[in-house]
Design a protein around this motif. Sequence first.
Motif, PDB file in Angstrom:
ATOM      1  N   ARG A 273      10.192   2.065 -11.928  1.00  0.00           N
ATOM      2  CA  ARG A 273      10.643   2.366 -10.679  1.00  0.00           C
ATOM      3  C   ARG A 273      11.623   3.573 -10.580  1.00  0.00           C
ATOM      4  O   ARG A 273      12.505   3.283 -11.559  1.00  0.00           O
ATOM      5  CB  ARG A 273      10.989   1.157  -9.872  1.00  0.00           C
ATOM      6  CG  ARG A 273      11.408   1.319  -8.375  1.00  0.00           C
ATOM      7  CD  ARG A 273      12.173   0.283  -7.720  1.00  0.00           C
ATOM      8  NE  ARG A 273      13.468   0.257  -8.280  1.00  0.00           N
ATOM      9  CZ  ARG A 273      14.730  -0.405  -7.635  1.00  0.00           C
ATOM     10  NH1 ARG A 273      14.454  -0.922  -6.534  1.00  0.00           N
ATOM     11  NH2 ARG A 273      15.879  -0.491  -8.314  1.00  0.00           N
ATOM     12  N   THR A 274      11.273   4.271  -9.790  1.00  0.00           N
ATOM     13  CA  THR A 274      12.565   5.547  -9.493  1.00  0.00           C
ATOM     14  C   THR A 274      12.657   5.342  -8.054  1.00  0.00           C
ATOM     15  O   THR A 274      12.059   5.068  -7.269  1.00  0.00           O
ATOM     16  CB  THR A 274      12.119   6.623  -9.972  1.00  0.00           C
ATOM     17  OG1 THR A 274      12.960   7.607  -9.621  1.00  0.00           O
ATOM     18  CG2 THR A 274      10.757   7.030  -9.132  1.00  0.00           C
ATOM     19  N   THR A 275      14.119   5.481  -7.635  1.00  0.00           N
ATOM     20  CA  THR A 275      14.468   5.460  -6.451  1.00  0.00           C
ATOM     21  C   THR A 275      15.296   6.803  -6.028  1.00  0.00           C
ATOM     22  O   THR A 275      15.740   7.151  -4.980  1.00  0.00           O
ATOM     23  CB  THR A 275      15.608   4.311  -6.043  1.00  0.00           C
ATOM     24  OG1 THR A 275      16.639   4.441  -6.961  1.00  0.00           O
ATOM     25  CG2 THR A 275      14.854   2.966  -6.267  1.00  0.00           C
ATOM     26  N   ASP A 276      15.055   7.589  -6.880  1.00  0.00           N
ATOM     27  CA  ASP A 276      15.833   9.056  -6.591  1.00  0.00           C
ATOM     28  C   ASP A 276      14.754  10.152  -6.909  1.00  0.00           C
ATOM     29  O   ASP A 276      15.022  11.202  -7.767  1.00  0.00           O
ATOM     30  CB  ASP A 276      17.021   9.331  -7.470  1.00  0.00           C
ATOM     31  CG  ASP A 276      16.575   9.041  -9.133  1.00  0.00           C
ATOM     32  OD1 ASP A 276      15.703   8.765  -9.411  1.00  0.00           O
ATOM     33  OD2 ASP A 276      17.687   8.851  -9.849  1.00  0.00           O
ATOM     34  N   SER A 277      13.478   9.733  -6.703  1.00  0.00           N
ATOM     35  CA  SER A 277      12.248  11.138  -7.009  1.00  0.00           C
ATOM     36  C   SER A 277      12.149  11.460  -8.254  1.00  0.00           C
ATOM     37  O   SER A 277      11.714  12.514  -8.718  1.00  0.00           O
ATOM     38  CB  SER A 277      12.689  11.962  -6.017  1.00  0.00           C
ATOM     39  OG  SER A 277      12.605  11.836  -4.560  1.00  0.00           O
ATOM     40  N   GLY A 278      12.355  10.449  -9.155  1.00  0.00           N
ATOM     41  CA  GLY A 278      12.033  10.633 -10.807  1.00  0.00           C
ATOM     42  C   GLY A 278      12.962  11.089 -11.543  1.00  0.00           C
ATOM     43  O   GLY A 278      12.711  11.554 -12.810  1.00  0.00           O
TER      44      GLY A 278
ATOM     45  N   ALA B   6       3.267  -1.588  -3.830  1.00  0.00           N
ATOM     46  CA  ALA B   6       4.368  -1.701  -3.412  1.00  0.00           C
ATOM     47  C   ALA B   6       4.603  -1.722  -1.991  1.00  0.00           C
ATOM     48  O   ALA B   6       3.942  -1.042  -1.194  1.00  0.00           O
ATOM     49  CB  ALA B   6       5.479  -0.557  -4.189  1.00  0.00           C
ATOM     50  N   ILE B   7       5.660  -2.502  -1.399  1.00  0.00           N
ATOM     51  CA  ILE B   7       6.063  -2.468   0.205  1.00  0.00           C
ATOM     52  C   ILE B   7       7.143  -1.621   0.250  1.00  0.00           C
ATOM     53  O   ILE B   7       7.261  -0.937   1.196  1.00  0.00           O
ATOM     54  CB  ILE B   7       6.312  -3.816   0.430  1.00  0.00           C
ATOM     55  CG1 ILE B   7       4.985  -4.994   0.147  1.00  0.00           C
ATOM     56  CG2 ILE B   7       6.507  -3.766   2.071  1.00  0.00           C
ATOM     57  CD1 ILE B   7       5.074  -6.326   0.385  1.00  0.00           C
ATOM     58  N   ASP B   8       8.200  -1.516  -0.519  1.00  0.00           N
ATOM     59  CA  ASP B   8       9.482  -0.777  -0.355  1.00  0.00           C
ATOM     60  C   ASP B   8      10.144  -0.673  -1.702  1.00  0.00           C
ATOM     61  O   ASP B   8       9.643  -0.984  -2.888  1.00  0.00           O
ATOM     62  CB  ASP B   8      10.143  -1.476   0.693  1.00  0.00           C
ATOM     63  CG  ASP B   8      10.675  -2.792   0.688  1.00  0.00           C
ATOM     64  OD1 ASP B   8      10.754  -3.346  -0.563  1.00  0.00           O
ATOM     65  OD2 ASP B   8      10.707  -3.331   1.638  1.00  0.00           O
ATOM     66  N   ASP B   9      11.596  -0.266  -1.748  1.00  0.00           N
ATOM     67  CA  ASP B   9      12.235  -0.100  -2.772  1.00  0.00           C
ATOM     68  C   ASP B   9      12.438  -1.571  -3.331  1.00  0.00           C
ATOM     69  O   ASP B   9      12.863  -1.703  -4.430  1.00  0.00           O
ATOM     70  CB  ASP B   9      13.450   0.586  -2.779  1.00  0.00           C
ATOM     71  CG  ASP B   9      14.257  -0.085  -1.793  1.00  0.00           C
ATOM     72  OD1 ASP B   9      13.977  -0.725  -0.621  1.00  0.00           O
ATOM     73  OD2 ASP B   9      15.501   0.510  -1.648  1.00  0.00           O
ATOM     74  N   ARG B  10      12.411  -2.785  -2.853  1.00  0.00           N
ATOM     75  CA  ARG B  10      12.552  -4.008  -3.304  1.00  0.00           C
ATOM     76  C   ARG B  10      11.289  -4.852  -3.799  1.00  0.00           C
ATOM     77  O   ARG B  10      11.295  -5.487  -4.509  1.00  0.00           O
ATOM     78  CB  ARG B  10      13.572  -4.761  -2.224  1.00  0.00           C
ATOM     79  CG  ARG B  10      14.754  -4.051  -1.917  1.00  0.00           C
ATOM     80  CD  ARG B  10      15.797  -3.965  -2.614  1.00  0.00           C
ATOM     81  NE  ARG B  10      16.331  -5.135  -3.013  1.00  0.00           N
ATOM     82  CZ  ARG B  10      17.050  -5.763  -3.825  1.00  0.00           C
ATOM     83  NH1 ARG B  10      17.463  -4.812  -4.705  1.00  0.00           N
ATOM     84  NH2 ARG B  10      17.722  -6.776  -4.197  1.00  0.00           N
TER      85      ARG B  10
ATOM     86  N   VAL C  24       6.175   4.687  -2.250  1.00  0.00           N
ATOM     87  CA  VAL C  24       6.409   4.063  -0.806  1.00  0.00           C
ATOM     88  C   VAL C  24       7.326   5.024  -0.057  1.00  0.00           C
ATOM     89  O   VAL C  24       7.608   4.581   1.340  1.00  0.00           O
ATOM     90  CB  VAL C  24       7.183   2.668  -1.240  1.00  0.00           C
ATOM     91  CG1 VAL C  24       6.116   1.859  -1.548  1.00  0.00           C
ATOM     92  CG2 VAL C  24       8.451   2.824  -1.843  1.00  0.00           C
ATOM     93  N   SER C  25       7.783   5.784  -0.697  1.00  0.00           N
ATOM     94  CA  SER C  25       8.834   6.904   0.111  1.00  0.00           C
ATOM     95  C   SER C  25       8.869   8.068  -0.490  1.00  0.00           C
ATOM     96  O   SER C  25       8.285   8.260  -1.562  1.00  0.00           O
ATOM     97  CB  SER C  25      10.145   6.426   0.571  1.00  0.00           C
ATOM     98  OG  SER C  25      10.906   6.176  -0.772  1.00  0.00           O
TER      99      SER C  25
ATOM    100  N   HIS D  29       1.932   8.860  -0.738  1.00  0.00           N
ATOM    101  CA  HIS D  29       2.309   8.281   0.525  1.00  0.00           C
ATOM    102  C   HIS D  29       2.514   9.369   1.874  1.00  0.00           C
ATOM    103  O   HIS D  29       3.253  10.200   1.496  1.00  0.00           O
ATOM    104  CB  HIS D  29       4.131   7.848   0.250  1.00  0.00           C
ATOM    105  CG  HIS D  29       4.696   6.941   1.294  1.00  0.00           C
ATOM    106  ND1 HIS D  29       4.254   6.116   1.828  1.00  0.00           N
ATOM    107  CD2 HIS D  29       5.644   7.741   2.281  1.00  0.00           C
ATOM    108  CE1 HIS D  29       5.011   5.849   2.886  1.00  0.00           C
ATOM    109  NE2 HIS D  29       5.981   6.680   3.053  1.00  0.00           N
ATOM    110  N   GLY D  30       1.643   9.043   2.616  1.00  0.00           N
ATOM    111  CA  GLY D  30       1.340  10.203   3.765  1.00  0.00           C
ATOM    112  C   GLY D  30       1.183  11.428   3.218  1.00  0.00           C
ATOM    113  O   GLY D  30       0.268  11.626   2.271  1.00  0.00           O
TER     114      GLY D  30
END
Length: 356
Positions: free
Chosen positions: A67-72, A92-96, A51-52, A328-329
């Motif tokens: 889930r990762t929020t720091d690029s793995g 997924a929609i976003d990090d939440r 998602v980003s 993602h894009g």
Amino acid sequence: MTSKLQQRAVNILRLALPFSALFSLSAVAEPPEIEVFDNVRQQQWVGVSPVSRDTIWISGEKGTVARTTDSGKSWEYFQPGPGDLDFRDIEAIDDRRAYALSVGTGGQSRIYYTENGGNSWRLRYRGEADSFFNCMALSPSGEAWVHGDSVGDEWRMVRSADGRNWMQVRSAVAEPPQSNEGGFASSGSCARFNKDNWMIATGNADKARVLIKGSFGIRFRVVETPMEAGPMAGITSVWPIDDKTFYIAGGDLNDDSGDENRLWHYQNNEFEALPGPPIKGALYSLSLVDHKGSWLLTSNPQGAAALDLQNNEWFKLSDANIWNIQCHGDISCWLVGKDGYVGRLQWQAPQQRPKL
């Protein structure tokens, strides 16, 4: 005499010109490389939803979502429901916020939802005992469609207009299903929403077909395809450009040596077979990404490959058992598969090469 003097002058001028004036430099696309992560739980992963650049969700066997929020660099693991569920798709929609789709009969086909980053999950929908869901697609507005195998002479699809209320829809397709027509839960990409178009892939029947509907359409229209069809054969993944232009991937999942016509392009009411990738067997996933040129990405248990659409040239990316590639894009493309395989594409800078 004059012509000889003129020719001599031209030759002298050529010698005096810099190389760049005689040859034009053209940027040649370079295939991406894969950075493989060895810090992920060793199990099979099938669903992936970036998602980003930083946040990526993955899902798989043993009832597990990560889930990762720091690029793995680090991963969190969640269990939305029972541990025997097989989550073949994650949207997924976003990090939440994310939806996780499990597959199987006997009530194993389910949709779970989290809105707090996976800390808790709600069961949004549970399929009937004879339902088998394959994949789901989600639009930015919150509308969702779930593609399931047909039962008897009726389609088994599920729709939500807002992500809260889900209902089974049996009359969403303009034509009845063929005998045993359904989908494949091999990458979560047998249903996709792109550029205001919904597209669903079918297989396991006499004809492999594509179901297409615009955002404001009422029913899916049906397009027959030349993709190999029959038991365990058909279309596994779709990529719509618009309602009249799309790519499809697939083949015979029982034949791991097949290498013919597993990738097609549809335009102007005609199908064109694209050159086969350097991996054999039915293709499981398909993604189109524009990054210094347009690329088609595909994968299966025998590896992953990228097609440079400008030069119609394939590049082998990996020999690993990879079930899914999603982007993602153009900034974040991730691959998942067996034995804890998780990787990320690293794009290379185009090389400047002289061209006459």
